[in-house]
Enzyme design. Structure first.
Site, PDB file in Angstrom:
ATOM      1  N   CYS A   2      -1.422  14.647 -45.375  1.00 41.61           N
ATOM      2  CA  CYS A   2      -2.483  14.164 -46.392  1.00 41.61           C
ATOM      3  C   CYS A   2      -1.472  13.472 -47.776  1.00 41.61           C
ATOM      4  O   CYS A   2      -0.571  14.128 -48.165  1.00 41.61           O
ATOM      5  CB  CYS A   2      -3.402  15.024 -46.908  1.00 41.61           C
ATOM      6  SG  CYS A   2      -4.150  16.144 -45.692  1.00 41.61           S
ATOM      7  N   ARG A  27       1.015   8.950 -44.790  1.00 43.40           N
ATOM      8  CA  ARG A  27       0.604  10.463 -44.777  1.00 43.40           C
ATOM      9  C   ARG A  27      -0.466  11.056 -44.061  1.00 43.40           C
ATOM     10  O   ARG A  27      -0.550  12.116 -43.779  1.00 43.40           O
ATOM     11  CB  ARG A  27       0.782  11.116 -46.316  1.00 43.40           C
ATOM     12  CG  ARG A  27       1.978  10.605 -47.195  1.00 43.40           C
ATOM     13  CD  ARG A  27       1.609  11.160 -48.420  1.00 43.40           C
ATOM     14  NE  ARG A  27       1.979  12.506 -48.498  1.00 43.40           N
ATOM     15  CZ  ARG A  27       2.881  13.488 -48.484  1.00 43.40           C
ATOM     16  NH1 ARG A  27       4.151  12.535 -48.484  1.00 43.40           N
ATOM     17  NH2 ARG A  27       3.073  14.494 -48.277  1.00 43.40           N
ATOM     18  N   TRP A  74      -4.752  13.951 -42.949  1.00 42.51           N
ATOM     19  CA  TRP A  74      -4.430  14.232 -41.851  1.00 42.51           C
ATOM     20  C   TRP A  74      -4.910  15.517 -41.621  1.00 42.51           C
ATOM     21  O   TRP A  74      -4.420  16.578 -41.833  1.00 42.51           O
ATOM     22  CB  TRP A  74      -2.674  14.172 -41.521  1.00 42.51           C
ATOM     23  CG  TRP A  74      -2.275  14.229 -40.245  1.00 42.51           C
ATOM     24  CD1 TRP A  74      -2.061  13.455 -39.460  1.00 42.51           C
ATOM     25  CD2 TRP A  74      -1.844  15.503 -39.829  1.00 42.51           C
ATOM     26  NE1 TRP A  74      -1.714  13.865 -38.193  1.00 42.51           N
ATOM     27  CE2 TRP A  74      -1.379  15.277 -38.535  1.00 42.51           C
ATOM     28  CE3 TRP A  74      -1.550  16.787 -40.234  1.00 42.51           C
ATOM     29  CZ2 TRP A  74      -0.885  16.286 -37.538  1.00 42.51           C
ATOM     30  CZ3 TRP A  74      -1.025  17.874 -39.342  1.00 42.51           C
ATOM     31  CH2 TRP A  74      -0.518  17.620 -38.060  1.00 42.51           C
ATOM     32  N   ASN A 100      -3.284  18.799 -50.555  1.00 47.95           N
ATOM     33  CA  ASN A 100      -2.409  18.438 -49.244  1.00 47.95           C
ATOM     34  C   ASN A 100      -1.589  19.872 -49.024  1.00 47.95           C
ATOM     35  O   ASN A 100      -1.015  20.127 -49.858  1.00 47.95           O
ATOM     36  CB  ASN A 100      -1.450  17.293 -49.991  1.00 47.95           C
ATOM     37  CG  ASN A 100      -0.009  17.299 -48.763  1.00 47.95           C
ATOM     38  OD1 ASN A 100      -0.258  17.513 -47.889  1.00 47.95           O
ATOM     39  ND2 ASN A 100       1.217  17.194 -49.371  1.00 47.95           N
ATOM     40  N   GLY A 101      -1.718  20.150 -47.737  1.00 46.45           N
ATOM     41  CA  GLY A 101      -0.940  21.304 -47.384  1.00 46.45           C
ATOM     42  C   GLY A 101      -2.023  22.192 -46.387  1.00 46.45           C
ATOM     43  O   GLY A 101      -3.014  21.810 -46.156  1.00 46.45           O
ATOM     44  N   GLU A 482      15.333  10.139 -27.798  1.00 40.90           N
ATOM     45  CA  GLU A 482      14.720   9.135 -28.922  1.00 40.90           C
ATOM     46  C   GLU A 482      14.005   8.079 -28.237  1.00 40.90           C
ATOM     47  O   GLU A 482      12.882   7.736 -28.836  1.00 40.90           O
ATOM     48  CB  GLU A 482      15.947   8.560 -29.867  1.00 40.90           C
ATOM     49  CG  GLU A 482      15.498   7.558 -30.979  1.00 40.90           C
ATOM     50  CD  GLU A 482      14.267   8.282 -31.660  1.00 40.90           C
ATOM     51  OE1 GLU A 482      14.148   9.407 -31.730  1.00 40.90           O
ATOM     52  OE2 GLU A 482      13.734   7.479 -32.632  1.00 40.90           O
ATOM     53  N   LYS A 486       9.980   7.388 -28.876  1.00 40.51           N
ATOM     54  CA  LYS A 486       9.550   6.204 -29.500  1.00 40.51           C
ATOM     55  C   LYS A 486       8.351   5.770 -28.539  1.00 40.51           C
ATOM     56  O   LYS A 486       7.114   5.308 -28.997  1.00 40.51           O
ATOM     57  CB  LYS A 486      10.449   5.036 -29.490  1.00 40.51           C
ATOM     58  CG  LYS A 486      11.396   4.729 -30.644  1.00 40.51           C
ATOM     59  CD  LYS A 486      10.791   4.841 -31.879  1.00 40.51           C
ATOM     60  CE  LYS A 486      10.430   5.938 -32.503  1.00 40.51           C
ATOM     61  NZ  LYS A 486      11.254   7.078 -33.305  1.00 40.51           N
ATOM     62  N   GLU A 489       5.116   8.267 -28.589  1.00 46.76           N
ATOM     63  CA  GLU A 489       4.358   8.178 -29.787  1.00 46.76           C
ATOM     64  C   GLU A 489       3.400   6.999 -30.060  1.00 46.76           C
ATOM     65  O   GLU A 489       2.419   7.124 -30.786  1.00 46.76           O
ATOM     66  CB  GLU A 489       5.219   8.660 -31.058  1.00 46.76           C
ATOM     67  CG  GLU A 489       5.995   7.734 -31.602  1.00 46.76           C
ATOM     68  CD  GLU A 489       6.769   8.405 -32.761  1.00 46.76           C
ATOM     69  OE1 GLU A 489       6.275   9.175 -33.542  1.00 46.76           O
ATOM     70  OE2 GLU A 489       8.090   7.695 -32.846  1.00 46.76           O
ATOM     71  N   HIS A 505      18.112  19.289 -10.747  1.00 48.95           N
ATOM     72  CA  HIS A 505      17.904  20.774 -10.729  1.00 48.95           C
ATOM     73  C   HIS A 505      16.406  21.054 -11.084  1.00 48.95           C
ATOM     74  O   HIS A 505      15.817  22.013 -11.163  1.00 48.95           O
ATOM     75  CB  HIS A 505      18.675  21.412 -11.919  1.00 48.95           C
ATOM     76  CG  HIS A 505      20.111  21.300 -11.610  1.00 48.95           C
ATOM     77  ND1 HIS A 505      20.630  22.086 -10.772  1.00 48.95           N
ATOM     78  CD2 HIS A 505      21.042  20.668 -12.184  1.00 48.95           C
ATOM     79  CE1 HIS A 505      21.896  21.779 -10.823  1.00 48.95           C
ATOM     80  NE2 HIS A 505      22.327  20.675 -11.868  1.00 48.95           N
ATOM     81  N   LYS A 604       3.230  10.314 -41.190  1.00 45.92           N
ATOM     82  CA  LYS A 604       4.476   9.745 -41.487  1.00 45.92           C
ATOM     83  C   LYS A 604       5.379  11.141 -42.013  1.00 45.92           C
ATOM     84  O   LYS A 604       6.424  11.379 -41.562  1.00 45.92           O
ATOM     85  CB  LYS A 604       4.514   8.662 -42.337  1.00 45.92           C
ATOM     86  CG  LYS A 604       6.100   8.275 -42.746  1.00 45.92           C
ATOM     87  CD  LYS A 604       6.827   7.532 -41.356  1.00 45.92           C
ATOM     88  CE  LYS A 604       8.429   6.966 -41.671  1.00 45.92           C
ATOM     89  NZ  LYS A 604       8.927   6.731 -40.551  1.00 45.92           N
TER      90      LYS A 604
HETATM   91  O1  M6R Z   1      10.648  12.575 -42.424  1.00 47.37           O
HETATM   92  P1  M6R Z   1      11.421  13.249 -41.254  1.00 47.37           P
HETATM   93  O2  M6R Z   1      12.699  12.640 -40.904  1.00 47.37           O
HETATM   94  O3  M6R Z   1      11.889  14.920 -41.599  1.00 47.37           O
HETATM   95  O4  M6R Z   1      10.456  13.186 -40.017  1.00 47.37           O
HETATM   96  C1  M6R Z   1      10.748  13.933 -38.884  1.00 47.37           C
HETATM   97  C2  M6R Z   1       9.717  13.754 -37.711  1.00 47.37           C
HETATM   98  O5  M6R Z   1       8.541  14.149 -38.153  1.00 47.37           O
HETATM   99  C3  M6R Z   1       9.797  12.177 -37.379  1.00 47.37           C
HETATM  100  O6  M6R Z   1      11.107  11.817 -37.081  1.00 47.37           O
HETATM  101  C4  M6R Z   1       8.845  11.998 -36.407  1.00 47.37           C
HETATM  102  O7  M6R Z   1       9.462  12.640 -35.431  1.00 47.37           O
HETATM  103  C5  M6R Z   1       8.602  10.483 -36.172  1.00 47.37           C
HETATM  104  N1  M6R Z   1       7.255  10.268 -36.191  1.00 47.37           N
HETATM  105  C6  M6R Z   1       9.460   9.880 -35.102  1.00 47.37           C
HETATM  106  O8  M6R Z   1       9.206   8.386 -34.747  1.00 47.37           O
END
Ligand code: M6R
Length: 609
Positions: A2, A27, A74, A100-101, A482, A486, A489, A505, A604
């Site tokens: 948020c 956020r 969020w 926020n929280g 990674e 990508k 998400e 396995h 984010k």
């Molecule tokens: O701000 P941070 O690097 O601590 O964030 C960590 C993850 O939340 C962040 O990398 C998330 O997985 C991204 N959406 C990946 O693309």
């Protein structure tokens, strides 16, 4: 998560709050709202969905004020809906808050408020209790009422409150959620993050944990948890708000993919001297410290965690010290073996990820030396670390992290080189060889970006797949995770990464004719083994896209397609191998008409546990 914004000045609060919220949509973007004191009452407007939905309902000229608070959400407690959106007000609309929280004991508080005061709740959120708490404690002094409310609350929060009876004042409080105060002339701001304020101010106060701030148009007063006034140095923001614009690209994600050569160069240049030595300006770790570490933990979440997977192999190889990589949300609850001889490396783009911050605090409590790798200057992780190794990626706006990842990898190499050369576990020749390879990376990333149409064509061909696997060995295994994250998400395709040797396995049972598999084969010393693993899945009818180095063509025999990255030493190949995977994910999501920069259910900055 948020984003919160508050403004106090003279006129036009609405416009400035909306501007700020747009900068904070990273956020959360489930809903947005705004509260303004008008004619002795607090008026709230809120709407589910992105800020543009809110803008449509707050157009009226009479809905404005010289002070107000806003929020982009969020959802944690209660689904995204108009009623669960912030701001929340108390019963007689004399108080409004944005939060926020998470308030962990909100159920308890809610029951008490209903029983003792007959409060009628409108939403399913935890946050609404804050408005009612402040409401029952308020007797003409907003600061006192906020302080009393805070005594009842457990959890993490950044809260900003306004009262109809004090329409010249905002009170904000921070515990484990970010908050900055922007210093204007005849106006002031409060917000979750600096970009929200940059259009109007360049000077800010970074608010610390357990501090309360009172803002009027001419003054910002910060109090510590004992209620004493605190003198805070002004933080001058040197970066530009324009860096957070799309500059002609369709999406921030694509722009940020293309910014990687620059981010990599910057991250290297800031830390390399002309003679090639790694400069540790601002880092207080001595030779003795480095020699005393008998264990390294790398702790992070999501993409940053994946950078840690590569960092582990790099640092172990260069500095010959055991490195454990952990997911931050797991680390803090498993009583890890940490003491004064432990180096704890936290990696975070935002520097505000609560899981990472909590793990860092746990490591510190146990005596570890904390070095963080952070992109956002002055963020909580940076401030709470003993030393900070900044990535110079520039602002990353797209939820899917790209340039932060590659610059985090650069930091892993620089830390490995520094520790290795200090301990004498690598010689000058190897050091120089890695350094030369690092310096060549921006040009090689450019060369891959030039082949973007090739990857776009692959995305067009395969975007209808509902399941994709990513496999690799050694450093390629970390990159597989990674690549898979990508894709899932932003395109919502069910993707899965696994070390190639582990497939047989169990997971190989999922291979069907036509299952799409990305096979990363950039590690020369594991190349033949990787080709054998690809043979195994090919025998089950899978469709395979190989990623290999130029000149290593044997894999063509077992793949349907191969994408070649420029030649490099094995150590640095993750920086190159990830680029086609990022581009593939981007174009697949585009083909599937997904909301690329703001994928569903994500935000984010993840400032909840
Ligand atoms: O701000 P941070 O690097 O601590 O964030 C960590 C993850 O939340 C962040 O990398 C998330 O997985 C991204 N959406 C990946 O693309």
């Amino acid at each position: 998560m948020c984003g919160i914004v508050g403004f106090v000045g003279s006129g036009n609060a609405k416009e400035k709050i909306i501007d700020g919220l747009k900068r904070l949509e990273y956020r959360g973007y489930d809903s947005a709202g705004i509260a303004l004191p008008i004619d002795g009452k607090i008026e709230i407007r809120k709407h589910v969905g992105e800020i543009k939905n809110l803008e449509k309902i707050i157009g009226e000229a009479e809905f404005d004020s010289s002070i107000g608070i806003g929020h982009t959400r969020w959802a944690t407690h209660g689904a995204p809906s108009d009623v669960n959106s912030h701001p929340h007000g108390n019963m007689d609309s004399s108080i409004a808050i944005v939060h926020n929280g998470i308030i962990e004991n909100y159920q308890e508080i809610k029951e008490w408020l209903i029983k003792e005061y007959g409060i009628v709740f409108k939403s399913e959120t935890d946050s609404e209790v804050i408005a009612h708490l402040i409401g029952i404690f308020y007797d003409g002094d907003l600061l006192a009422a906020v302080n009393k409310a805070v005594e009842e609350m457990r959890g993490a929060y950044a809260v900003c409150a306004i009262a109809a009876d004090e329409p010249d004042k905002m009170v904000a409080v921070r515990k484990d959620a970010p908050l900055v105060a922007g210093i204007g002339k005849g106006f002031n701001f409060i917000a979750s993050d600096i970009p929200a304020l940059l259009k109007y101010v360049r000077q800010v106060y970074l608010i610390e944990n357990n501090e309360t701030v009172v803002l009027t148009k001419d003054d910002i007063v910060i109090y510590n948890e004992n209620g004493d006034k605190v003198k805070r140095d002004v933080f001058n923001v040197t970066w530009d708000a324009d860096a957070a614009e799309k500059e002609g690209y369709d999406h921030f994600m694509l722009k940020e993919i293309h910014e990687q050569p620059k981010g990599i160069s910057e991250t290297l240049l800031r830390r390399l001297e002309e003679d090639g030595s790694v400069n540790l300006d601002g880092i207080s770790m001595t030779k003795e410290d480095i020699e005393s570490f008998n264990k390294v933990y790398i702790v992070a979440c999501g993409t940053a965690y994946h950078a840690g997977l590569v960092g582990k192999l790099v640092i172990e190889k260069m500095a010959r010290v055991p490195v454990e990589v952990d997911i931050a949300s797991e680390f803090r609850y498993r009583d890890p073996f940490v003491d004064e001889n432990t180096l704890f490396i936290a990696i975070s783009q935002s520097g505000e990820t609560l899981d990472t911050l909590a793990a860092l605090r746990e490591a510190k409590r146990k005596g570890a030396r904390v070095l963080s790798v952070v992109n956002v200057v002055g963020s909580s992780v940076a401030r709470e670390s003993d030393d900070v190794f900044y990535t110079w990626a520039g602002p990353e706006i797209a939820v899917a992290s790209t340039k932060a990842y590659t610059t985090q990898l650069i930091c892993m190499y620089l830390i490995g080189l520094y520790m290795g050369s200090t301990k004498g576990t690598i010689d000058k020749e190897y050091y120089n060889k890695v350094l030369d390879e690092l310096k060549a990376l921006p040009g090689k990333v450019e060369a891959i970006l030039d082949k973007e149409p090739e990857i776009e064509a692959l995305a067009k061909k395969y975007h209808r797949k509902e399941q994709v696997f990513y496999i690799g060995r050694g450093l390629d295994s970390g990159v597989s995770y990674e690549g898979s994250l990508k894709l899932k998400e932003i395109s919502y395709i069910n993707s899965f990464a696994i070390a190639a040797g582990e497939l047989k396995h169990g997971t190989i049972a999922l291979m069907e004719p036509d299952t799409l598999v990305f096979a990363l084969a950039t590690q020369d010393f594991l190349y033949e083994k990787m080709v054998s693993n690809v043979e195994e899945i090919r025998a089950r009818g899978a469709r395979i896209i190989g990623v290999s180095k130029e000149g290593k063509t044997e894999i063509e025999k077992v793949c349907d397609e191969v994408f070649y990255i420029p030649q490099c030493i094995d150590e640095v190949s993750p920086v190159l191998a990830v680029i086609p995977l990022q581009i593939f994910a981007y174009y697949v999501a585009k083909e599937r008409n997904c909301n690329i920069d703001k994928p569903k259910n994500l935000a984010k900055s993840v400032t909840v546990e």
